[in-house]
Design a protein around this motif. Structure first.
Motif, PDB file in Angstrom:
ATOM      1  N   ASP A 213       0.835  -1.198   0.000  1.00 21.80           N
ATOM      2  CA  ASP A 213       0.000   0.000   0.000  1.00 21.80           C
ATOM      3  C   ASP A 213       0.873   1.253   0.000  1.00 21.80           C
ATOM      4  O   ASP A 213       1.893   1.325   0.704  1.00 21.80           O
ATOM      5  N   VAL A 214       0.440   2.249  -0.769  1.00 22.12           N
ATOM      6  CA  VAL A 214       1.170   3.510  -0.871  1.00 22.12           C
ATOM      7  C   VAL A 214       0.809   4.428   0.289  1.00 22.12           C
ATOM      8  O   VAL A 214      -0.362   4.568   0.648  1.00 22.12           O
ATOM      9  N   THR A 215       1.834   5.053   0.878  1.00 22.89           N
ATOM     10  CA  THR A 215       1.625   6.145   1.823  1.00 22.89           C
ATOM     11  C   THR A 215       1.663   7.442   1.013  1.00 22.89           C
ATOM     12  O   THR A 215       2.734   7.915   0.630  1.00 22.89           O
ATOM     13  N   PHE A 216       0.497   8.001   0.722  1.00 26.24           N
ATOM     14  CA  PHE A 216       0.446   9.154  -0.180  1.00 26.24           C
ATOM     15  C   PHE A 216       1.070  10.401   0.438  1.00 26.24           C
ATOM     16  O   PHE A 216       1.485  11.307  -0.293  1.00 26.24           O
ATOM     17  N   GLU A 217       1.158  10.449   1.760  1.00 30.47           N
ATOM     18  CA  GLU A 217       1.835  11.582   2.385  1.00 30.47           C
ATOM     19  C   GLU A 217       3.309  11.611   1.982  1.00 30.47           C
ATOM     20  O   GLU A 217       3.887  12.685   1.787  1.00 30.47           O
ATOM     21  N   HIS A 218       3.907  10.441   1.844  1.00 34.22           N
ATOM     22  CA  HIS A 218       5.296  10.355   1.390  1.00 34.22           C
ATOM     23  C   HIS A 218       5.418  10.848  -0.059  1.00 34.22           C
ATOM     24  O   HIS A 218       6.342  11.610  -0.390  1.00 34.22           O
ATOM     25  N   VAL A 219       4.482  10.447  -0.926  1.00 33.89           N
ATOM     26  CA  VAL A 219       4.474  10.932  -2.314  1.00 33.89           C
ATOM     27  C   VAL A 219       4.322  12.451  -2.334  1.00 33.89           C
ATOM     28  O   VAL A 219       5.050  13.163  -3.029  1.00 33.89           O
TER      29      VAL A 219
END
Length: 336
Positions: free
Chosen positions: A258-264
């Motif tokens: 799962d992607v951590t969108f805060e990191h993106v």
């Protein structure tokens, strides 16, 4: 192939992108493959993006002679669907827009060129680059589907980073950068993606003005546990399942998290690119006009065909399939 004593990110890179890696050669996606994507589900995914691209041209953000670029296209179906709908909705743009795919693997480039030739003949010109760093343009629209979950990651557990020895995972490495990211996103265990920062920087340098839209599964905040898993013939296998035979699945199946969108978001903002929004795929596609496209279809085809396409399109927005779990994240860079 034995994978002895290497960081987990190196192990995952070899699994997916090595010489014999999962993504190094053409793979079927959909019913006959290991998993479904929005692209393999319905052409109206690409159609919604086409409608959005036309709206960007109409508002003056994307020039009529701008670049439309897909990153990590695999089959090429997604960009081809976009082009097909642009032809239907605003055909004159096919004579002015430049269509680009970023694809590092020669084998996949060949499949994409073949598919475009079969689909469009000489009517559409396709340009390939192996990386964003090779592209230089004034104005672009970038699109990607399920790309951030395919970046290599490190595994982190209570202060220690994983290494892999003979397909076995050991949490006994100290890595200050991984620990910094884990602390920043309040994770005491889970995946820490590598490469987001470099990717955002390359995109920032490749076009003076652009919008970037990407679809992936995950949440803005980091989840509190491991999400890494293997997809094989539509079976979801947790990576830490005691019964998993990693040596047999290695490079023969997809591995993801799962992607951590805060990191993106942080990676792009650090590169000087503005975060615009994060929303569910369901809301994003409806906002871009997918329902309007379905109404147009209803007016122009037999009811049987319309119902078939409607059922496939529903899968894109149904909360229990792709609609809620997948998110759309959008960024913009304005020219100086």
């Amino acid at each position: 192939m034995q994978n002895l004593d290497k960081p987990f990110s190196g192990y995952m890179t070899e699994w997916l992108y090595g010489e014999d890696g999962y993504y190094a050669t053409y793979k079927n996606i959909g019913k006959s493959g290991d998993f479904y994507t929005a692209v393999s589900t319905s052409k109206f995914f690409g159609g919604s993006i086409a409608k959005h691209i036309i709206s960007l041209v109409d508002e003056g953000f994307l020039a009529q002679d701008g670049v439309v670029c897909e990153i990590g296209a695999h089959h090429g179906y997604f960009l081809a669907d976009v082009i097909e709908f642009i032809y239907t909705l605003r055909p004159e743009l096919l004579n002015t827009l430049t269509f680009v795919i970023i694809e590092k693997f020669d084998d996949l480039q060949a499949h994409q060129r073949k598919y475009f030739e079969e689909s469009f003949g000489n009517a559409v010109s396709l340009t390939h680059y192996k990386s964003l760093s090779e592209l230089e343009c004034e104005n672009a629209f970038f699109i990607a589907n399920e790309i951030f979950d395919a970046f290599p990651c490190e595994l982190y557990f209570k202060g220690h980073t994983a290494r892999v020895e003979g397909h076995e995972v050991h949490f006994d490495v100290d890595n200050d950068w991984v620990k910094f990211k884990a602390d920043k996103y309040f994770k005491d265990r889970g995946e820490i993606a590598l490469g987001y920062e470099e990717f955002a920087s390359e995109m920032a340098q490749s076009a003076k003005k652009f919008e970037f839209m990407s679809f992936d599964y995950g949440e803005m905040q980091a989840r509190p546990d491991f999400s890494i898993r293997v997809y094989a013939k539509h079976e979801v296998i947790p990576f830490f399942d005691d019964k998993i035979k990693r040596n047999e699945l290695f490079a023969k199946s997809d591995i993801t998290y799962d992607v951590t969108f805060e990191h993106v978001k942080d990676a792009y903002e650090d590169a000087g690119i503005k975060f615009v929004e994060l929303k569910t795929q369901m809301v994003a596609l409806i906002d871009m006009g997918m329902l309007d496209l379905l109404e147009m279809l209803k007016e122009n085809v037999e009811e049987k065909v319309y119902k078939q396409e409607l059922e496939k399109a529903k899968m894109l927005i149904m909360p229990n399939f792709l609609g809620e779990r997948f998110k759309m994240i959008k960024f913009r860079k304005e020219s100086k």
